[in-house]
Motif scaffolding. Structure first.
Motif, PDB file in Angstrom:
ATOM      1  N   MET A 249       0.844  -1.201   0.000  1.00  0.00           N
ATOM      2  CA  MET A 249       0.000   0.000   0.000  1.00  0.00           C
ATOM      3  C   MET A 249       0.879   1.252   0.000  1.00  0.00           C
ATOM      4  O   MET A 249       0.544   2.262  -0.625  1.00  0.00           O
ATOM      5  N   CYS A 250       2.012   1.173   0.701  1.00  0.00           N
ATOM      6  CA  CYS A 250       2.940   2.312   0.713  1.00  0.00           C
ATOM      7  C   CYS A 250       3.549   2.530  -0.668  1.00  0.00           C
ATOM      8  O   CYS A 250       3.861   3.667  -1.041  1.00  0.00           O
ATOM      9  N   VAL A 251       3.720   1.453  -1.433  1.00  0.00           N
ATOM     10  CA  VAL A 251       4.188   1.598  -2.818  1.00  0.00           C
ATOM     11  C   VAL A 251       3.168   2.436  -3.594  1.00  0.00           C
ATOM     12  O   VAL A 251       3.527   3.377  -4.318  1.00  0.00           O
ATOM     13  N   GLY A 252       1.884   2.117  -3.409  1.00  0.00           N
ATOM     14  CA  GLY A 252       0.828   2.891  -4.068  1.00  0.00           C
ATOM     15  C   GLY A 252       0.869   4.354  -3.650  1.00  0.00           C
ATOM     16  O   GLY A 252       0.735   5.264  -4.480  1.00  0.00           O
ATOM     17  N   LEU A 253       1.081   4.588  -2.354  1.00  0.00           N
ATOM     18  CA  LEU A 253       1.126   5.973  -1.856  1.00  0.00           C
ATOM     19  C   LEU A 253       2.295   6.739  -2.468  1.00  0.00           C
ATOM     20  O   LEU A 253       2.157   7.897  -2.874  1.00  0.00           O
ATOM     21  N   LEU A 254       3.450   6.089  -2.535  1.00  0.00           N
ATOM     22  CA  LEU A 254       4.627   6.775  -3.094  1.00  0.00           C
ATOM     23  C   LEU A 254       4.466   7.037  -4.588  1.00  0.00           C
ATOM     24  O   LEU A 254       4.878   8.093  -5.090  1.00  0.00           O
ATOM     25  N   ARG A 255       3.858   6.094  -5.295  1.00  0.00           N
ATOM     26  CA  ARG A 255       3.588   6.324  -6.728  1.00  0.00           C
ATOM     27  C   ARG A 255       2.692   7.548  -6.884  1.00  0.00           C
ATOM     28  O   ARG A 255       2.922   8.407  -7.741  1.00  0.00           O
ATOM     29  N   ALA A 256       1.667   7.619  -6.034  1.00  0.00           N
ATOM     30  CA  ALA A 256       0.745   8.761  -6.108  1.00  0.00           C
ATOM     31  C   ALA A 256       1.489  10.059  -5.791  1.00  0.00           C
ATOM     32  O   ALA A 256       1.240  11.101  -6.421  1.00  0.00           O
ATOM     33  N   SER A 289      12.069   8.302  -5.573  1.00  0.00           N
ATOM     34  CA  SER A 289      12.033   7.247  -6.585  1.00  0.00           C
ATOM     35  C   SER A 289      12.804   6.008  -6.108  1.00  0.00           C
ATOM     36  O   SER A 289      12.373   4.867  -6.305  1.00  0.00           O
ATOM     37  N   THR A 290      13.948   6.243  -5.461  1.00  0.00           N
ATOM     38  CA  THR A 290      14.725   5.116  -4.921  1.00  0.00           C
ATOM     39  C   THR A 290      13.916   4.390  -3.840  1.00  0.00           C
ATOM     40  O   THR A 290      13.862   3.149  -3.806  1.00  0.00           O
ATOM     41  N   SER A 291      13.271   5.179  -2.974  1.00  0.00           N
ATOM     42  CA  SER A 291      12.449   4.573  -1.910  1.00  0.00           C
ATOM     43  C   SER A 291      11.338   3.723  -2.502  1.00  0.00           C
ATOM     44  O   SER A 291      11.055   2.618  -2.025  1.00  0.00           O
ATOM     45  N   LEU A 292      10.711   4.264  -3.551  1.00  0.00           N
ATOM     46  CA  LEU A 292       9.604   3.541  -4.187  1.00  0.00           C
ATOM     47  C   LEU A 292      10.082   2.177  -4.679  1.00  0.00           C
ATOM     48  O   LEU A 292       9.443   1.145  -4.454  1.00  0.00           O
ATOM     49  N   ARG A 293      11.237   2.186  -5.322  1.00  0.00           N
ATOM     50  CA  ARG A 293      11.776   0.938  -5.866  1.00  0.00           C
ATOM     51  C   ARG A 293      12.118  -0.047  -4.743  1.00  0.00           C
ATOM     52  O   ARG A 293      11.810  -1.239  -4.820  1.00  0.00           O
ATOM     53  N   ALA A 294      12.730   0.490  -3.687  1.00  0.00           N
ATOM     54  CA  ALA A 294      13.129  -0.378  -2.568  1.00  0.00           C
ATOM     55  C   ALA A 294      11.894  -0.956  -1.869  1.00  0.00           C
ATOM     56  O   ALA A 294      11.862  -2.145  -1.517  1.00  0.00           O
ATOM     57  N   CYS A 295      10.865  -0.121  -1.679  1.00  0.00           N
ATOM     58  CA  CYS A 295       9.632  -0.600  -1.023  1.00  0.00           C
ATOM     59  C   CYS A 295       9.008  -1.718  -1.842  1.00  0.00           C
ATOM     60  O   CYS A 295       8.549  -2.731  -1.303  1.00  0.00           O
ATOM     61  N   SER A 296       8.970  -1.505  -3.154  1.00  0.00           N
ATOM     62  CA  SER A 296       8.347  -2.495  -4.029  1.00  0.00           C
ATOM     63  C   SER A 296       9.110  -3.824  -3.949  1.00  0.00           C
ATOM     64  O   SER A 296       8.516  -4.897  -3.811  1.00  0.00           O
ATOM     65  N   LEU A 297      10.439  -3.732  -4.009  1.00  0.00           N
ATOM     66  CA  LEU A 297      11.243  -4.966  -3.959  1.00  0.00           C
ATOM     67  C   LEU A 297      11.037  -5.692  -2.632  1.00  0.00           C
ATOM     68  O   LEU A 297      10.860  -6.914  -2.597  1.00  0.00           O
ATOM     69  N   LEU A 298      11.038  -4.941  -1.528  1.00  0.00           N
ATOM     70  CA  LEU A 298      10.873  -5.575  -0.212  1.00  0.00           C
ATOM     71  C   LEU A 298       9.479  -6.194  -0.065  1.00  0.00           C
ATOM     72  O   LEU A 298       9.329  -7.309   0.443  1.00  0.00           O
ATOM     73  N   ALA A 299       8.455  -5.446  -0.501  1.00  0.00           N
ATOM     74  CA  ALA A 299       7.075  -5.930  -0.333  1.00  0.00           C
ATOM     75  C   ALA A 299       6.851  -7.211  -1.138  1.00  0.00           C
ATOM     76  O   ALA A 299       6.362  -8.220  -0.612  1.00  0.00           O
ATOM     77  N   TYR A 300       7.239  -7.171  -2.418  1.00  0.00           N
ATOM     78  CA  TYR A 300       6.937  -8.334  -3.266  1.00  0.00           C
ATOM     79  C   TYR A 300       7.886  -9.502  -2.987  1.00  0.00           C
ATOM     80  O   TYR A 300       7.542 -10.655  -3.238  1.00  0.00           O
ATOM     81  N   ASP A 301       9.058  -9.204  -2.426  1.00  0.00           N
ATOM     82  CA  ASP A 301       9.934 -10.297  -1.990  1.00  0.00           C
ATOM     83  C   ASP A 301       9.297 -11.008  -0.790  1.00  0.00           C
ATOM     84  O   ASP A 301       9.296 -12.247  -0.715  1.00  0.00           O
ATOM     85  N   ALA A 302       8.727 -10.220   0.141  1.00  0.00           N
ATOM     86  CA  ALA A 302       8.045 -10.836   1.293  1.00  0.00           C
ATOM     87  C   ALA A 302       6.882 -11.697   0.796  1.00  0.00           C
ATOM     88  O   ALA A 302       6.675 -12.824   1.270  1.00  0.00           O
ATOM     89  N   ALA A 303       6.138 -11.174  -0.186  1.00  0.00           N
ATOM     90  CA  ALA A 303       5.003 -11.943  -0.728  1.00  0.00           C
ATOM     91  C   ALA A 303       5.483 -13.259  -1.337  1.00  0.00           C
ATOM     92  O   ALA A 303       4.882 -14.321  -1.128  1.00  0.00           O
TER      93      ALA A 303
END
Ligand SMILES: Cc1cc2nc3c(=O)[nH]c(=O)nc-3n(C[C@H](O)[C@H](O)[C@H](O)COP(=O)(O)OP(=O)(O)OC[C@H]3O[C@@H](n4cnc5c(N)ncnc54)[C@H](O)[C@@H]3O)c2cc1C
Length: 383
Positions: A249-256, A289-303
């Motif tokens: 969800m934080c990935v969505g927030l950062l994209r927005a 932008s770096t944070s967005l990428r890192a959040c996405s990698l961490l979130a989907y890696d956990a998934a």
């Protein structure tokens, strides 16, 4: 995560979430925030899009999507309204709980209406005296005749204004600690239940956070969903998925945040050139932008790890901790870059910033994620 990892149903769920977010949520979220209330209609509309049975098996009428797809659905919804998305997370978890743990009678009685958004679910664990030490809840469920009597108070409950069915966690034996905790399915109109008003908060009103008071609430033995000994484990069973979801969800927030700030920086000028050409702002946006990428990698890696191993406490804690901190800092930077207009409701940044702050408490605070990570660290170095 790439699209080919997802089956057709999962791709359809994500497409439905994108349509729902860019249509219904986009049209209404700002109004809900100004009115400090999301109407019940949201659940009916979400149900029409299939978003009330995401985790229910297809043979029971749901979509039965996996964790990665669930994260992507929640990322897309949060891009527009994270508070409404979390309200749906809670509802979907409750529906899944009934599907997985419910007796055939409970499944027949509740599932179809929950899938249709006609019965709204809520998860009642946290109490006014504290939420982090969830095993220390004091709401009691004492046996009486062929049922139980419930007494206590619950706080910070998502969906309070609309909840029809309460998943109440209560202590059946104060001497037993977490082993005495059981879960009960209690209709919200049961005598003895008082629905408390939703809180006046910083923002994110679609989440409908409030409380319930339970005074001599009598339920039959058929209300017991998970018995003592298993209740606490059941409450914590979905926690890794929930934490990974909050990270997505934080990935969505950062994209927005970036989608709001970047066009503005490119179209507005100061000191004779576009703001986007000022290096100070460029670097701030590069960090987001770096944070967005890192959040996405961490979130989907956990998934991915949850899907592979069934649980991934450390990965989910890392993802949730990092993403909620990064989203709050990143949205703050986007708001600053937009200038004073960023404070206005017509830019969604203020609402997203409030949502990012809320995310730091949901499903365990940042500090509790550190407790989980520290435990894993110590275990790794003890072995
Ligand atoms: C918008 C929103 C919706 C929510 N929805 C639900 C819901 O639907 N159902 C539900 O049951 N709960 C819900 N919660 C509650 C949420 O789970 C709790 O807020 C959370 O568990 C923290 O509990 P607390 O707020 O009582 O803080 P406390 O437990 O009182 O903690 C206070 C502070 O102490 C810190 N702390 C606690 N223990 C430690 C430790 N060991 N080491 C270091 N620091 C520590 C915490 O991190 C926090 O910063 C919701 C919360 C919010 C904000």
């Amino acid at each position: 995560m790439t699209k080919p990892d997802l089956n057709k149903t999962e791709q359809a769920a994500i497409a439905a979430a994108q349509d729902f977010a860019s249509g219904y949520l986009q049209r209404n979220s700002q109004t809900w925030e100004q009115e400090r209330h999301m109407p019940r209609e949201m659940f009916h509309e979400a149900a029409k899009a299939g978003l009330c049975g995401l985790l229910v098996r297809p043979e029971h009428g749901g979509m039965g999507i996996g964790t990665s797809a669930l994260l992507k659905v929640m990322e897309e919804l949060s891009y527009v309204d994270m508070a409404a998305a979390f309200s749906l997370v809670v509802h979907n978890n409750h529906v899944r709980f009934i599907d997985k743990e419910g007796t055939p009678e409970q499944v027949t009685h509740y599932l179809p209406k929950m899938l249709a958004g006609e019965i709204v679910g809520a998860f009642l664990l946290t109490e006014p005296q504290g939420g982090s030490d969830a095993a220390a809840i004091t709401t009691s469920a004492l046996p009486e005749g062929r049922g139980y009597v419930l007494n206590g108070e619950k706080a910070w409950i998502t969906n309070t204004p609309h909840a029809d069915l309460l998943n109440v966690f209560a202590q059946t034996n104060p001497d037993a600690g977490s082993k005495g905790i059981a879960s009960f399915q209690v209709p919200a109109d049961t005598p003895g239940i008082t629905r408390l008003p939703a809180y006046d908060m910083l923002g994110g009103y679609a989440i409908g956070a409030g409380g319930f008071r339970l005074e001599n609430v009598r339920v039959g033995e058929d209300a017991l969903l998970v018995p003592a000994g298993q209740g606490f484990r059941a409450a914590m069973a979905g926690i890794d998925i929930a934490r990974a979801c909050v990270a997505a969800m934080c990935v969505g927030l950062l994209r927005a945040g970036l989608d709001t700030a970047m066009p503005r920086l490119m179209s507005r000028s100061a000191f004779g050139r576009p703001l986007a050409e000022q290096q100070g702002l460029q670097w701030q946006m590069a960090d987001v932008s770096t944070s967005l990428r890192a959040c996405s990698l961490l979130a989907y890696d956990a998934a991915r790890l949850i899907e592979r191993d069934g649980a991934a406490p450390e990965a989910a804690a890392h993802a949730k901790k990092f993403a909620t901190e990064a989203a709050f800092a990143g949205l703050q930077a986007c708001m600053q870059a937009v200038g004073a207009d960023g404070l206005k409701q017509e830019f969604p940044l203020a609402r997203h910033l409030a949502a990012a702050k809320m995310a730091q408490y949901l499903d365990g605070t940042t500090e509790i994620q550190n407790v989980v990570i520290s435990r894993a660290l110590q275990k790794a170095y003890a072995d």
